[in-house]
Design a protein around this motif. Structure first.
Motif, PDB file in Angstrom:
ATOM      1  N   SER A  98      -1.962   8.926   5.845  1.00  0.00           N
ATOM      2  CA  SER A  98      -0.887   8.854   4.857  1.00  0.00           C
ATOM      3  C   SER A  98      -0.384   7.438   4.637  1.00  0.00           C
ATOM      4  O   SER A  98      -0.121   7.042   3.495  1.00  0.00           O
ATOM      5  CB  SER A  98       0.268   9.792   5.237  1.00  0.00           C
ATOM      6  OG  SER A  98       0.836   9.423   6.485  1.00  0.00           O
ATOM      7  N   TRP A  99      -0.239   6.636   5.700  1.00  0.00           N
ATOM      8  CA  TRP A  99       0.251   5.275   5.485  1.00  0.00           C
ATOM      9  C   TRP A  99      -0.786   4.385   4.792  1.00  0.00           C
ATOM     10  O   TRP A  99      -0.416   3.613   3.880  1.00  0.00           O
ATOM     11  CB  TRP A  99       0.718   4.643   6.793  1.00  0.00           C
ATOM     12  CG  TRP A  99       1.487   3.391   6.534  1.00  0.00           C
ATOM     13  CD1 TRP A  99       2.754   3.291   6.058  1.00  0.00           C
ATOM     14  CD2 TRP A  99       1.013   2.061   6.687  1.00  0.00           C
ATOM     15  NE1 TRP A  99       3.105   1.965   5.921  1.00  0.00           N
ATOM     16  CE2 TRP A  99       2.063   1.191   6.301  1.00  0.00           C
ATOM     17  CE3 TRP A  99      -0.188   1.502   7.135  1.00  0.00           C
ATOM     18  CZ2 TRP A  99       1.944  -0.194   6.342  1.00  0.00           C
ATOM     19  CZ3 TRP A  99      -0.313   0.131   7.169  1.00  0.00           C
ATOM     20  CH2 TRP A  99       0.744  -0.706   6.773  1.00  0.00           C
ATOM     21  N   PRO A 100      -2.058   4.432   5.147  1.00  0.00           N
ATOM     22  CA  PRO A 100      -3.037   3.681   4.350  1.00  0.00           C
ATOM     23  C   PRO A 100      -2.991   4.046   2.868  1.00  0.00           C
ATOM     24  O   PRO A 100      -3.175   3.179   2.002  1.00  0.00           O
ATOM     25  CB  PRO A 100      -4.379   4.072   4.979  1.00  0.00           C
ATOM     26  CG  PRO A 100      -4.044   4.392   6.380  1.00  0.00           C
ATOM     27  CD  PRO A 100      -2.697   5.044   6.339  1.00  0.00           C
ATOM     28  N   ALA A 101      -2.729   5.327   2.559  1.00  0.00           N
ATOM     29  CA  ALA A 101      -2.625   5.741   1.164  1.00  0.00           C
ATOM     30  C   ALA A 101      -1.429   5.065   0.488  1.00  0.00           C
ATOM     31  O   ALA A 101      -1.509   4.652  -0.683  1.00  0.00           O
ATOM     32  CB  ALA A 101      -2.496   7.264   1.072  1.00  0.00           C
ATOM     33  N   LEU A 102      -0.317   4.926   1.210  1.00  0.00           N
ATOM     34  CA  LEU A 102       0.852   4.239   0.655  1.00  0.00           C
ATOM     35  C   LEU A 102       0.540   2.769   0.362  1.00  0.00           C
ATOM     36  O   LEU A 102       0.945   2.225  -0.668  1.00  0.00           O
ATOM     37  CB  LEU A 102       2.031   4.319   1.633  1.00  0.00           C
ATOM     38  CG  LEU A 102       2.737   5.667   1.780  1.00  0.00           C
ATOM     39  CD1 LEU A 102       3.888   5.537   2.776  1.00  0.00           C
ATOM     40  CD2 LEU A 102       3.263   6.158   0.434  1.00  0.00           C
ATOM     41  N   VAL A 103      -0.180   2.130   1.274  1.00  0.00           N
ATOM     42  CA  VAL A 103      -0.543   0.727   1.064  1.00  0.00           C
ATOM     43  C   VAL A 103      -1.381   0.581  -0.202  1.00  0.00           C
ATOM     44  O   VAL A 103      -1.158  -0.315  -1.021  1.00  0.00           O
ATOM     45  CB  VAL A 103      -1.325   0.178   2.275  1.00  0.00           C
ATOM     46  CG1 VAL A 103      -1.824  -1.245   1.990  1.00  0.00           C
ATOM     47  CG2 VAL A 103      -0.456   0.185   3.522  1.00  0.00           C
ATOM     48  N   ALA A 104      -2.329   1.482  -0.395  1.00  0.00           N
ATOM     49  CA  ALA A 104      -3.192   1.419  -1.579  1.00  0.00           C
ATOM     50  C   ALA A 104      -2.380   1.586  -2.859  1.00  0.00           C
ATOM     51  O   ALA A 104      -2.612   0.881  -3.851  1.00  0.00           O
ATOM     52  CB  ALA A 104      -4.268   2.495  -1.486  1.00  0.00           C
ATOM     53  N   LEU A 105      -1.424   2.511  -2.860  1.00  0.00           N
ATOM     54  CA  LEU A 105      -0.622   2.738  -4.054  1.00  0.00           C
ATOM     55  C   LEU A 105       0.317   1.560  -4.341  1.00  0.00           C
ATOM     56  O   LEU A 105       0.557   1.220  -5.500  1.00  0.00           O
ATOM     57  CB  LEU A 105       0.190   4.024  -3.902  1.00  0.00           C
ATOM     58  CG  LEU A 105      -0.624   5.322  -3.954  1.00  0.00           C
ATOM     59  CD1 LEU A 105       0.291   6.522  -3.791  1.00  0.00           C
ATOM     60  CD2 LEU A 105      -1.399   5.424  -5.258  1.00  0.00           C
TER      61      LEU A 105
END
Length: 258
Positions: A98-105
């Motif tokens: 979930s946190w890697p996904a936030l970084v990408a967004l």
């Protein structure tokens, strides 16, 4: 000088990636949840809990050319019968997916004049669900799907300035390559030993990943999995399916026939 931000810098692969980029003459920002860390494999240390949008934005303030989202959590402790502990489920899903996904967004919001390569490090445990690390896999599998689904959208929406790419490095030699012993029967332990003992060191894997990033040709990269291990995965998946659990088991104490 180019800048790379590497999460999980304190780990086996993270420190090797940091050293590889130092050797290449890059500025390395190492990201860790530890309060202090010493080593020659980073230039700047960023202490971050890696949880919130603010944490994600902090990484982007370094104006990197490459972000390697390498941080991952592997279950090294399990409960009775090898069952994952409830306490680590949320933490592992956050760190692994979930946190890697936030970084990408957050990266996708940037207006860039030069490319920002956002690279997620996928499964280091052979890439499919197994009794070797089920919670680890449960976080990495959605990471794989997220990157392949959202990545092309971000790339085109950013005028081709922010590619999101995924690399699956496979098993790396070291203590974390081992599943908790009470998850494996004797046969499974021997099979795993053959795979782990022949796995490449982190330094070799880091050099491969850095070279793959530099070529900038593929969306998804992966290790060259031995044919014998592919066969093992297919066979173990069949034998460990619910249909066959009454007669076969790769787990000690669950559906094992004596």
């Amino acid at each position: 000088m180019k800048t790379v931000v590497i999460t999980g810098i304190s780990g086996t692969l993270g420190s090797a990636l940091g050293q590889e980029y130092i050797n290449r003459g890059w500025q390395v920002v190492g990201v860790t949840r530890q309060e202090t860390l010493e080593g020659n494999f980073f230039n700047t240390l960023c202490v971050s809990q890696q949880q919130t949008l603010e944490d994600a934005q902090k990484l982007l303030e370094y104006d990197p050319d490459v972000i390697i989202l390498n941080a991952g959590q592997i279950e090294t402790e399990v409960g009775d019968g090898g069952v994952p502990l409830v306490e680590i489920v949320e933490s592992m899903n956050r760190v692994n997916y979930s946190w890697p996904a936030l970084v990408a967004l957050e990266a996708a919001k940037l207006k860039r004049e030069r490319p920002l390569d956002v690279v997620a490090i996928g499964s280091i445990a052979d890439g499919s669900p197994s009794c070797f690390g089920p919670l680890y896999h449960s976080g990495k599998i959605p990471l794989h799907y997220y990157w392949s689904g959202v990545g092309p959208i971000v790339y085109h929406a950013s005028n081709h300035q922010i590619p999101m790419r995924l690399y699956r490095p496979g098993v790396i030699s070291g203590p974390l390559a081992w599943a908790p012993v009470n998850r494996l029967n004797q046969k499974g332990y021997k099979i795993r030993a053959n795979r782990v003992n022949s796995a490449p060191p982190a330094e070799k894997v880091a050099k491969t990943i850095a070279s793959w990033i530099e070529k900038n040709q593929e969306w998804v990269g992966t290790y060259d999995e031995p044919f014998s291990f592919k066969i093992f995965k297919y066979v173990s998946s069949l034998l460990c399916s619910p249909i066959y659990l009454t007669n076969y088991s790769c787990l000690d104490g669950i559906g094992a026939a004596n």
